[in-house]
Design an enzyme around this catalytic site. Structure first.
Site, mmCIF file in Angstrom:
data_model
loop_
_atom_site.group_PDB
_atom_site.id
_atom_site.type_symbol
_atom_site.label_atom_id
_atom_site.label_comp_id
_atom_site.label_asym_id
_atom_site.label_seq_id
_atom_site.Cartn_x
_atom_site.Cartn_y
_atom_site.Cartn_z
ATOM 1 N N GLU A 281 0.827 -1.208 0.000
ATOM 2 C CA GLU A 281 0.000 0.000 0.000
ATOM 3 C C GLU A 281 0.861 1.258 0.000
ATOM 4 O OE1 GLU A 281 -3.083 0.057 -0.475
ATOM 5 O OE2 GLU A 281 -3.890 -1.895 0.116
ATOM 6 N N ASP A 414 -4.916 -10.163 -8.041
ATOM 7 C CA ASP A 414 -5.303 -9.192 -9.060
ATOM 8 C C ASP A 414 -4.184 -8.404 -9.742
ATOM 9 O OD1 ASP A 414 -4.813 -7.821 -6.717
ATOM 10 O OD2 ASP A 414 -6.774 -6.879 -6.561
ATOM 11 N N GLU A 523 -19.036 -6.190 -2.823
ATOM 12 C CA GLU A 523 -17.617 -6.540 -2.722
ATOM 13 C C GLU A 523 -17.308 -7.847 -3.459
ATOM 14 O OE1 GLU A 523 -13.600 -6.024 -1.224
ATOM 15 O OE2 GLU A 523 -15.303 -4.738 -1.722
ATOM 16 N N GLU A 548 -12.860 -0.313 -9.410
ATOM 17 C CA GLU A 548 -12.463 -1.248 -10.468
ATOM 18 C C GLU A 548 -13.455 -1.326 -11.626
ATOM 19 O OE1 GLU A 548 -10.210 -1.914 -6.910
ATOM 20 O OE2 GLU A 548 -12.402 -2.010 -7.200
#
Length: 651
Positions: A281, A414, A523, A548
């Site tokens: 992150e 992902d 989600e 997304e």
């Protein structure tokens, strides 16, 4: 008395050689001539030994010093007036300096005084410049024209084209532009109005963060206070500021951008801080956000801050394999993995999502260590046997072996696939290794994970221990845009196959939004004989302002100009305004299937960085952050493509 005794000894006949040297050089004159010669010698040697530019022999600093002195002289301006005595008419006519009564004048006192004042002025300016730490902004890159004449002086226009600073007509010159990073209005009034709505959403989100949580990581828009997730540790690092800066700049909020930029310069400093941060992150939000601002603006402060933070992540790579740990204490340099992650394994989507930022950082700083870390990760991954060609989500950093056999295009997996494709694109398609790994990974994923529901919806299933689970995460909805983008750069038959698959997945993700009461997506959503594209479990029904699905709308709009993607994007805007907007900003909701959902009171930093940026670009002209010149990191921070984008700004 002879003529030679009447004329001064320094007088020269206008038509003849000087009068006899013996008579000229009397004692006083010889002494004077000696001083003059000595002065010339001292001046010559002083030039060689005391000017730093000639002493070091470095050409570029010499040029910079000349410009620096010139700038100081400009600042001094009218104060720098040399009080020279007037010249007599006869001497002006003869081209000689003023002399009186057969003697050379002493230097004028005013001249010495003005020179001293000039020197003091320059020294003061230099000291103030250092003390105030003025901005160091790189100039916009100059793009040479194949038809331009050598030596032409050009100035950069706001649209990126060049204007010659001469009287010559350049109508026939080809227009040369820089990448568009601001502006970009669509020609249609309706689309311009929708984009302005998104811009106002950004203003509302930012202003409330600035009012109630300035310097904190995120905002609680209902409670009107700061918020920080565990990924940011215990510190206040202004995550929303760093994440939102490039969005502010692209949207043209220059006052807000300036305030955020100044906060970064004055307060973003990890030195002496003891806090445990997520390596992943911190990289995608902080390093990625700072690098994007550096590329777009040329402000070298952002480059130095990105380097400062990335260097503090490096100890996490000190493992037996070079696969980094997930967490690092930036004060002690100790790192570890999550206890729940398959016996302390590293996570594929985390250690596989570093290449865009680290490779770029090496190129713009000249420090190869960041690229070396990525090369080591790639080498380890390539050596591993992959079950059925698939990449499991866990890898042990000690043994270099896969952990639990869980495979997903959503959470935990992902962005690893995204960075394979974009590393190839970022390198201007010279990184053949990344291309090969991407194509092989997609071949396996499409063959083993792509499914179609009874109603004809295409989706990526997950695999656990060889068995399919018919569930798709919201996070996996980025694959619609990724496949379509990759397809446009691949050859047939992959080109048509991947573009069609990207469209189909994006359609499915839109259905997950459309089938909810709020028109916001859950989600995660599932497929069975009874349901399609809907969440079953309560912990799958929430929406936390994720980007997304909108990301895929944006990419597919840019690639196809199919109006449905703008229509779907506008539906999302309306849903956000209805269910997520509150007086203090924007909040997520806990159940997208409720007509009046409970709000979670968190304005995520990625809402500023990704969701609003993608919506704004969806309703903008294609030239604004063009996909031909930029790649977006997984936090939607645009990074320039090497050799294509002059804003790459490599060393």
């Amino acid at each position: 008395m002879g003529l030679e005794n009447i004329l001064p000894t320094y007088h020269r006949s206008p038509t003849k050689l000087p009068i006899s040297l013996n008579k000229l050089c009397r004692s006083k004159e010889r002494v004077l001539l000696g001083f003059v010669c000595f002065g010339l010698v001292v001046a010559c040697f002083g030039t060689v030994f005391f000017l730093p530019e000639l002493r070091t022999g470095i050409a570029l600093p010499s040029i910079n010093s000349v410009y620096k002195v010139y700038e100081h002289v400009q600042k001094v301006g009218p104060e720098f007036i040399l009080q020279l005595p007037p010249l007599a008419k006869d001497d002006v006519h003869d081209g000689k300096s003023q002399q009186h009564h057969g003697q050379i004048d002493k230097p004028d006192f005013h001249l010495l005084e003005d020179q001293a004042r000039l020197r003091a002025k320059i020294e003061t300016e230099e000291r103030l410049e250092l003390e105030q730490n003025q901005l160091k902004v790189l100039p916009k890159p100059m793009i040479p024209s194949s038809k331009s004449e050598a030596g032409d002086s050009r100035s950069t226009l706001s649209n990126g084209s060049f204007k010659k600073e001469s009287d010559k007509n350049i109508v026939d010159q080809p227009k040369i532009r820089l990448p568009k990073v601001q502006g970009g209005d669509d020609v249609e009034p309706d689309i311009k109005a929708k984009r302005e709505t998104v811009r106002k959403m950004m203003k509302h989100a930012w202003d409330n963060y600035a009012t109630y949580a300035w310097g904190k990581n995120e905002l609680r828009p209902i409670s009107h206070k700061g918020h920080s997730a565990s990924i940011f540790g215990s510190g206040n690092f202004g995550a929303s500021i760093v994440d939102g800066l490039d969005t502010l700049y692209i949207m043209g909020f220059m006052d807000e951008y300036k305030r955020g930029r100044d906060w970064v310069e004055e307060h973003l400093n990890l030195t002496g801080v003891s806090s445990e941060l997520s390596v992943f992150e911190t990289n995608i939000r902080f390093v990625g956000g700072l690098l994007s601002c550096f590329a777009i603006t040329g402000d070298s402060m952002f480059r130095e801050k990105a380097l400062h933070i990335a260097e503090r992540l490096l100890p996490a790579f000190n493992t037996l394999t070079g696969i980094p740990h997930a967490l690092i204490n930036i004060g002690t340099g100790t790192s570890k993995n999550y206890a729940w992650a398959s016996s302390g394994s590293s996570i594929l989507s985390e250690f596989g999502t570093m290449s865009l930022e680290f490779n770029y950082l090496s190129d713009i700083t000249g420090n190869p260590v960041f690229r070396q870390k990525i090369d080591q990760i790639t080498e380890v991954i390539k050596k591993q046997e992959k079950p059925e060609g698939l990449y499991p989500n866990y890898l042990n950093p000690k043994t270099g072996r896969w952990g639990q056999q869980h495979i997903s295009m959503g959470a935990l997996g992902d962005s690893f696939y995204e960075y394979l494709l974009k590393s190839w694109l970022q390198s201007s398609k010279t990184n053949d290794e990344a291309r090969e790994m991407y194509v092989d990974a997609m071949d396996a994923a499409v063959a083993k994970l792509i499914q179609k529901s009874n109603g004809g919806l295409t989706y990526f299933a997950e695999m656990k221990f060889g068995r399919l689970e018919h569930k798709m995460d919201h996070l996996a909805c980025f694959t619609g845009g990724m496949l379509a983008l990759g397809g446009t750069h691949l050859e047939e038959p992959l080109k048509s196959k991947h573009i069609a698959l990207g469209k189909a997945i994006t359609h499915t993700c839109h259905e997950s939004y459309d089938r909810s009461n709020t028109k916001l997506g859950p989600e995660a959503f599932r497929f069975s004989d009874a349901i399609e594209a809907k969440a079953l479990k309560s912990n799958e029904k929430y929406y936390i302002l994720r980007p997304e699905v909108i990301e895929s709308y944006f990419v597919l709009w840019r690639l196809t100009h199919d109006v449905r993607y703008r229509q779907w994007g506008w539906e999302a805007v309306q849903a956000l305004e209805k269910h997520c907007r509150v007086d203090g900003g924007y909040t997520g909701v806990k159940n997208v299937y409720s007509d009046e959902p409970t709000q979670d009171d968190v304005q995520q930093s990625f809402f500023l960085a990704e969701t609003l940026k993608y919506l704004y670009l969806l309703f903008s002209d294609d030239e604004l952050i063009s996909l031909d010149e930029w790649v977006f990191n997984t936090e939607a921070h645009p990074l320039p493509i090497k050799k294509v984008n002059p804003f790459y700004r490599s060393i």
